[in-house]
Scaffold this active site. Sequence first.
Site, PDB file in Angstrom:
ATOM      1  N   LYS A   1      78.529  25.213  58.566  1.00 33.60           N
ATOM      2  CA  LYS A   1      78.275  24.656  59.770  1.00 33.60           C
ATOM      3  C   LYS A   1      79.419  24.377  60.770  1.00 33.60           C
ATOM      4  O   LYS A   1      78.999  24.072  61.935  1.00 33.60           O
ATOM      5  CB  LYS A   1      77.192  23.380  59.388  1.00 33.60           C
ATOM      6  CG  LYS A   1      76.859  22.705  60.261  1.00 33.60           C
ATOM      7  CD  LYS A   1      75.656  21.540  59.737  1.00 33.60           C
ATOM      8  CE  LYS A   1      76.054  20.739  58.704  1.00 33.60           C
ATOM      9  NZ  LYS A   1      76.397  19.485  59.149  1.00 33.60           N
TER      10      LYS A   1
ATOM     11  N   ARG B   1      68.704  13.191  59.309  1.00 31.19           N
ATOM     12  CA  ARG B   1      68.506  13.708  57.974  1.00 31.19           C
ATOM     13  C   ARG B   1      67.210  13.397  57.293  1.00 31.19           C
ATOM     14  O   ARG B   1      67.144  13.820  56.208  1.00 31.19           O
ATOM     15  CB  ARG B   1      69.798  13.337  57.003  1.00 31.19           C
ATOM     16  CG  ARG B   1      70.965  14.261  57.111  1.00 31.19           C
ATOM     17  CD  ARG B   1      71.940  13.702  56.098  1.00 31.19           C
ATOM     18  NE  ARG B   1      73.126  14.084  55.614  1.00 31.19           N
ATOM     19  CZ  ARG B   1      74.190  14.162  56.079  1.00 31.19           C
ATOM     20  NH1 ARG B   1      74.546  13.823  57.352  1.00 31.19           N
ATOM     21  NH2 ARG B   1      75.466  14.285  55.411  1.00 31.19           N
TER      22      ARG B   1
ATOM     23  N   ARG C   1      87.122  27.782  43.888  1.00 29.82           N
ATOM     24  CA  ARG C   1      88.451  27.105  44.037  1.00 29.82           C
ATOM     25  C   ARG C   1      88.627  26.606  42.661  1.00 29.82           C
ATOM     26  O   ARG C   1      88.019  25.773  42.106  1.00 29.82           O
ATOM     27  CB  ARG C   1      88.147  26.223  45.195  1.00 29.82           C
ATOM     28  CG  ARG C   1      89.603  25.428  45.489  1.00 29.82           C
ATOM     29  CD  ARG C   1      89.007  24.767  46.843  1.00 29.82           C
ATOM     30  NE  ARG C   1      88.240  23.629  46.733  1.00 29.82           N
ATOM     31  CZ  ARG C   1      88.329  22.544  47.381  1.00 29.82           C
ATOM     32  NH1 ARG C   1      89.288  22.380  48.401  1.00 29.82           N
ATOM     33  NH2 ARG C   1      87.302  21.563  47.320  1.00 29.82           N
TER      34      ARG C   1
ATOM     35  N   ARG D   1      87.944  21.134  40.505  1.00 36.39           N
ATOM     36  CA  ARG D   1      87.572  19.479  40.978  1.00 36.39           C
ATOM     37  C   ARG D   1      85.825  19.342  40.542  1.00 36.39           C
ATOM     38  O   ARG D   1      85.082  20.315  40.705  1.00 36.39           O
ATOM     39  CB  ARG D   1      87.716  19.585  42.654  1.00 36.39           C
ATOM     40  CG  ARG D   1      88.980  19.780  42.960  1.00 36.39           C
ATOM     41  CD  ARG D   1      89.563  18.910  44.228  1.00 36.39           C
ATOM     42  NE  ARG D   1      90.744  19.077  44.332  1.00 36.39           N
ATOM     43  CZ  ARG D   1      91.236  19.922  45.365  1.00 36.39           C
ATOM     44  NH1 ARG D   1      90.633  20.391  46.414  1.00 36.39           N
ATOM     45  NH2 ARG D   1      92.702  19.709  45.533  1.00 36.39           N
TER      46      ARG D   1
ATOM     47  N   ARG E   1      74.283  19.203  44.741  1.00 28.93           N
ATOM     48  CA  ARG E   1      74.278  18.949  46.039  1.00 28.93           C
ATOM     49  C   ARG E   1      73.346  19.441  46.882  1.00 28.93           C
ATOM     50  O   ARG E   1      72.677  19.152  47.810  1.00 28.93           O
ATOM     51  CB  ARG E   1      75.737  19.023  46.556  1.00 28.93           C
ATOM     52  CG  ARG E   1      76.779  18.001  46.200  1.00 28.93           C
ATOM     53  CD  ARG E   1      78.079  18.171  46.112  1.00 28.93           C
ATOM     54  NE  ARG E   1      78.513  18.557  47.450  1.00 28.93           N
ATOM     55  CZ  ARG E   1      79.783  19.202  47.593  1.00 28.93           C
ATOM     56  NH1 ARG E   1      80.478  19.886  46.706  1.00 28.93           N
ATOM     57  NH2 ARG E   1      80.169  19.885  48.816  1.00 28.93           N
TER      58      ARG E   1
END
Length: 227
Positions: free
Chosen positions: A19, A93, A127, A160, A171
Amino acid sequence: MVVRNLFRAVIMGPPGSGKGTVSSRITESFGLQHLSSGDVLRAHIKAKSELGLLMKSCIDQGQLVPDDVISRLILASLRDMGQSSWLLDGFPRTVVQAESLDSVFTVDTVINLDVPFETIKERLTSRWVHLSSGRVYNIDFNPPRIPGLDDVTGEPLTQRDDDTPVTVSRRLKAYENQTQPVLEYYRSKGVLATFSGTETNKIWPHVLTFLTKKIPQSQQARGGGGA
Ligand code: AMP
């Protein structure tokens, strides 16, 4: 008929959908002003405004700030932008926020980036970091020489919290639950334009063609192109 040479758009897409990249390409190509609700809130926190301090804990915990607060902030920023064309990012949202936006401004188009969750998960979970040095590896384009180990020390790499498959799934699910009603709202108004794909560089030409047809020529000239 009133001729309105302004173009107002909203962009929606889950975290990791590209985005940010698509937004900056749109604003550069068409000269739209970019307003991100996250940036507006972070600016308040940085300035240590009363509202910023109040909202900080909400934002730190990844919770949505109350509808009336964010709506007031964003509508005020949009009013300050006056007679300009814009791309709104991160707002609305919720349906309540979408209705408050509608009560003041006409949204011409809602660009919805539809990237499969599996693709996003692969992107976000590739990652790995070496904690003590901060060295970052990416399994796809910058892998460690030995899988799972730091090149320099040979110590194990970790992910992480934000990048682990469980957190990323959570999420994405939260995003879906939150935004589905907003997408339905705009679909029912006939302004939703969905672009599906797995790569930003393949999605972008479709967005560009779509907006080139939609955005008034005079606006494109002001923005320096868009062809
Ligand atoms: P973002 O940079 O868009 O991910 O926003 C960062 C944080 O700001 C979010 O996790 C929320 O806490 C808050 N936030 C941003 N936009 C909104 C919104 N439209 N409604 C409620 N909270 C928001």
